[in-house]
Design a protein around this motif. Structure first.
Motif, PDB file in Angstrom:
ATOM      1  N   PHE A 107      -2.317 -24.865  59.671  1.00 23.93           N
ATOM      2  CA  PHE A 107      -2.599 -25.479  60.966  1.00 23.93           C
ATOM      3  C   PHE A 107      -2.528 -24.434  62.069  1.00 23.93           C
ATOM      4  CE2 PHE A 107      -1.746 -29.492  58.825  1.00 23.93           C
ATOM      5  CZ  PHE A 107      -2.518 -30.407  59.529  1.00 23.93           C
ATOM      6  N   ARG A 108      -3.362 -24.629  63.109  1.00 25.27           N
ATOM      7  CA  ARG A 108      -3.396 -23.718  64.243  1.00 25.27           C
ATOM      8  C   ARG A 108      -3.293 -24.499  65.542  1.00 25.27           C
ATOM      9  NH1 ARG A 108      -2.027 -20.987  60.961  1.00 25.27           N
ATOM     10  NH2 ARG A 108      -2.964 -19.120  60.018  1.00 25.27           N
ATOM     11  N   HIS A 109      -2.559 -23.925  66.493  1.00 22.84           N
ATOM     12  CA  HIS A 109      -2.360 -24.570  67.792  1.00 22.84           C
ATOM     13  C   HIS A 109      -3.666 -24.559  68.581  1.00 22.84           C
ATOM     14  CE1 HIS A 109      -0.729 -24.446  72.096  1.00 22.84           C
ATOM     15  NE2 HIS A 109      -0.453 -25.646  71.641  1.00 22.84           N
ATOM     16  N   ILE A 110      -4.112 -25.744  69.059  1.00 25.99           N
ATOM     17  CA  ILE A 110      -5.379 -25.811  69.799  1.00 25.99           C
ATOM     18  C   ILE A 110      -5.210 -26.358  71.213  1.00 25.99           C
ATOM     19  CG2 ILE A 110      -6.827 -26.006  67.735  1.00 25.99           C
ATOM     20  CD1 ILE A 110      -6.980 -29.052  68.305  1.00 25.99           C
ATOM     21  N   ALA A 111      -4.111 -27.039  71.506  1.00 29.73           N
ATOM     22  CA  ALA A 111      -3.908 -27.622  72.836  1.00 29.73           C
ATOM     23  C   ALA A 111      -2.485 -28.152  72.912  1.00 29.73           C
ATOM     24  CB  ALA A 111      -4.914 -28.747  73.101  1.00 29.73           C
ATOM     25  N   THR A 112      -2.139 -28.698  74.079  1.00 24.30           N
ATOM     26  CA  THR A 112      -0.826 -29.318  74.261  1.00 24.30           C
ATOM     27  C   THR A 112      -1.010 -30.746  74.739  1.00 24.30           C
ATOM     28  OG1 THR A 112       0.193 -27.213  74.810  1.00 24.30           O
ATOM     29  CG2 THR A 112       1.404 -29.190  75.435  1.00 24.30           C
ATOM     30  N   ALA A 113      -0.282 -31.667  74.132  1.00 28.79           N
ATOM     31  CA  ALA A 113      -0.353 -33.080  74.481  1.00 28.79           C
ATOM     32  C   ALA A 113       0.887 -33.490  75.259  1.00 28.79           C
ATOM     33  CB  ALA A 113      -0.476 -33.935  73.227  1.00 28.79           C
ATOM     34  N   ARG A 114       0.730 -34.549  76.046  1.00 24.29           N
ATOM     35  CA  ARG A 114       1.869 -35.181  76.711  1.00 24.29           C
ATOM     36  C   ARG A 114       1.935 -36.622  76.225  1.00 24.29           C
ATOM     37  NH1 ARG A 114       2.813 -35.749  83.284  1.00 24.29           N
ATOM     38  NH2 ARG A 114       4.898 -36.748  83.175  1.00 24.29           N
ATOM     39  N   ILE A 115       3.112 -37.061  75.822  1.00 20.26           N
ATOM     40  CA  ILE A 115       3.302 -38.396  75.268  1.00 20.26           C
ATOM     41  C   ILE A 115       4.305 -39.121  76.157  1.00 20.26           C
ATOM     42  CG2 ILE A 115       3.973 -39.717  73.221  1.00 20.26           C
ATOM     43  CD1 ILE A 115       3.534 -36.924  71.710  1.00 20.26           C
ATOM     44  N   VAL A 116       3.888 -40.243  76.712  1.00 18.13           N
ATOM     45  CA  VAL A 116       4.716 -41.000  77.650  1.00 18.13           C
ATOM     46  C   VAL A 116       4.840 -42.429  77.158  1.00 18.13           C
ATOM     47  CG1 VAL A 116       4.836 -41.943  79.993  1.00 18.13           C
ATOM     48  CG2 VAL A 116       4.108 -39.589  79.639  1.00 18.13           C
ATOM     49  N   LYS A 117       6.074 -42.973  77.185  1.00 16.16           N
ATOM     50  CA  LYS A 117       6.289 -44.397  76.933  1.00 16.16           C
ATOM     51  C   LYS A 117       7.059 -44.979  78.106  1.00 16.16           C
ATOM     52  CE  LYS A 117       6.145 -44.717  71.897  1.00 16.16           C
ATOM     53  NZ  LYS A 117       6.855 -45.192  70.684  1.00 16.16           N
ATOM     54  N   LEU A 118       6.676 -46.190  78.493  1.00 11.72           N
ATOM     55  CA  LEU A 118       7.319 -46.875  79.620  1.00 11.72           C
ATOM     56  C   LEU A 118       8.445 -47.774  79.114  1.00 11.72           C
ATOM     57  CD1 LEU A 118       4.075 -47.871  81.534  1.00 11.72           C
ATOM     58  CD2 LEU A 118       5.624 -46.013  82.097  1.00 11.72           C
ATOM     59  N   ALA A 119       9.470 -47.911  79.952  1.00  9.95           N
ATOM     60  CA  ALA A 119      10.591 -48.770  79.574  1.00  9.95           C
ATOM     61  C   ALA A 119      10.131 -50.211  79.379  1.00  9.95           C
ATOM     62  CB  ALA A 119      11.678 -48.696  80.654  1.00  9.95           C
ATOM     63  N   THR A 120       9.254 -50.669  80.231  1.00 10.92           N
ATOM     64  CA  THR A 120       8.645 -51.993  80.107  1.00 10.92           C
ATOM     65  C   THR A 120       7.166 -51.863  80.444  1.00 10.92           C
ATOM     66  OG1 THR A 120       9.196 -52.544  82.401  1.00 10.92           O
ATOM     67  CG2 THR A 120      10.752 -53.242  80.699  1.00 10.92           C
ATOM     68  N   PRO A 121       6.302 -52.668  79.848  1.00 13.13           N
ATOM     69  CA  PRO A 121       4.878 -52.593  80.178  1.00 13.13           C
ATOM     70  C   PRO A 121       4.659 -52.809  81.680  1.00 13.13           C
ATOM     71  CG  PRO A 121       5.221 -53.933  78.230  1.00 13.13           C
ATOM     72  CD  PRO A 121       6.587 -53.676  78.795  1.00 13.13           C
ATOM     73  N   GLN A 122       3.737 -52.057  82.233  1.00 17.77           N
ATOM     74  CA  GLN A 122       3.442 -52.154  83.667  1.00 17.77           C
ATOM     75  C   GLN A 122       2.006 -52.631  83.858  1.00 17.77           C
ATOM     76  OE1 GLN A 122       5.784 -51.408  86.157  1.00 17.77           O
ATOM     77  NE2 GLN A 122       7.154 -51.325  84.373  1.00 17.77           N
ATOM     78  N   GLU A 123       1.837 -53.673  84.653  1.00 14.87           N
ATOM     79  CA  GLU A 123       0.491 -54.147  84.954  1.00 14.87           C
ATOM     80  C   GLU A 123      -0.061 -53.361  86.117  1.00 14.87           C
ATOM     81  OE1 GLU A 123      -1.576 -58.233  86.556  1.00 14.87           O
ATOM     82  OE2 GLU A 123      -0.142 -58.370  84.881  1.00 14.87           O
ATOM     83  N   ILE A 124      -1.292 -52.898  85.943  1.00 14.99           N
ATOM     84  CA  ILE A 124      -1.920 -52.106  86.992  1.00 14.99           C
ATOM     85  C   ILE A 124      -2.336 -53.067  88.121  1.00 14.99           C
ATOM     86  CG2 ILE A 124      -3.760 -50.495  87.568  1.00 14.99           C
ATOM     87  CD1 ILE A 124      -1.618 -49.521  85.551  1.00 14.99           C
ATOM     88  N   ALA A 125      -1.819 -52.795  89.306  1.00 17.76           N
ATOM     89  CA  ALA A 125      -2.059 -53.705  90.439  1.00 17.76           C
ATOM     90  C   ALA A 125      -3.499 -53.618  90.911  1.00 17.76           C
ATOM     91  CB  ALA A 125      -1.125 -53.349  91.586  1.00 17.76           C
ATOM     92  N   PRO A 126      -4.079 -54.743  91.332  1.00 15.69           N
ATOM     93  CA  PRO A 126      -5.446 -54.715  91.902  1.00 15.69           C
ATOM     94  C   PRO A 126      -5.478 -53.815  93.130  1.00 15.69           C
ATOM     95  CG  PRO A 126      -4.726 -56.954  91.496  1.00 15.69           C
ATOM     96  CD  PRO A 126      -3.517 -56.091  91.330  1.00 15.69           C
ATOM     97  N   CYS A 127      -6.581 -53.162  93.317  1.00 14.63           N
ATOM     98  CA  CYS A 127      -6.723 -52.316  94.498  1.00 14.63           C
ATOM     99  C   CYS A 127      -6.883 -53.201  95.730  1.00 14.63           C
ATOM    100  CB  CYS A 127      -7.947 -51.419  94.356  1.00 14.63           C
ATOM    101  SG  CYS A 127      -7.755 -50.175  93.059  1.00 14.63           S
TER     102      CYS A 127
END
Length: 209
Positions: free
Chosen positions: A188-208
């Motif tokens: 295997f070869r390194h090709i990029a870096t990822a960011r992995i995020v988990k939220l404590a509770t699901p968040q609803e995206i507010a209407p604009c």
């Protein structure tokens, strides 16, 4: 693009996110999701492998998980979650480990490395797109680490997929530098870096407004 994202996702519930580090950062900013809401915020190298480069060596013994493996797999998944998400509540860990163990038994995606008729490590394929697979949930219990078993079980699983179903490439996230070195040893070869995020509770995206 970023200014249009909140409207496009308005009303959707977000539980987590993964992708290239820069893209995840821009998306979190655009959606107004702040760090204090995260239970996991991890940067991991993305590695890739051309399966045609896997050496033709005698394959170790691997097999699919069976119902007899459920107690062992449940304990292994507990260990895996503890290693990768040490701040998870114990009840969530227990529930997720049990679910993951049953899934491993009832799908064809997980393989166990067998030595002296005893499972020593596991690896799974999380997804497939065309002729590429994503490898995940690689676990070696502490008493069997530092002997190359992580790379061995991954290489054997991928060689089997290559020979049986025409898979030609694989990608994975390495949780830490030691894991990355284990995978690099099998090509295997390194090709990029990822960011992995988990939220404590699901968040609803507010209407604009």
């Amino acid at each position: 693009f970023w200014s249009a994202l909140p409207a496009a996702l308005s009303g959707r519930r977000v539980t987590g996110m993964t992708g290239l580090t820069e893209q995840v950062g821009h998306t979190l900013d655009a959606l107004g999701l702040q760090a204090e809401r995260f239970t996991l915020d991890h940067h991991a190298p993305i590695l890739a492998l051309d399966l045609r480069t896997l050496p033709d060596t005698p394959e170790p013994a691997i097999r699919a998980a069976t119902s007899d493996d459920l107690p062992l797999l449940e304990s292994w998944f507990r260990g895996y979650i503890a290693d990768t998400e040490p701040d998870r509540p114990a009840r969530q860990v227990a529930e997720e480990a049990l679910t993951a163990a049953h899934r491993a038994v009832h799908t064809a995606d997980t393989r166990l490395l067998i030595e002296d008729e005893t499972p020593r490590a596991m690896a799974a394929v999380l997804s497939r797109a065309g002729d590429t697979v994503q490898v995940g949930t690689v676990y070696v219990p502490p008493e069997h680490r530092n002997a190359g078993r992580a790379g061995t079980v991954v290489a054997a699983h991928l060689a089997d997929l290559r020979d049986r179903s025409g898979v030609t490439s694989a990608v994975l996230f390495a949780h830490n530098a030691a894991a990355a070195r284990a995978y690099e040893r099998i090509g295997f070869r390194h090709i990029a870096t990822a960011r992995i995020v988990k939220l404590a509770t699901p968040q609803e995206i507010a209407p604009c407004p």
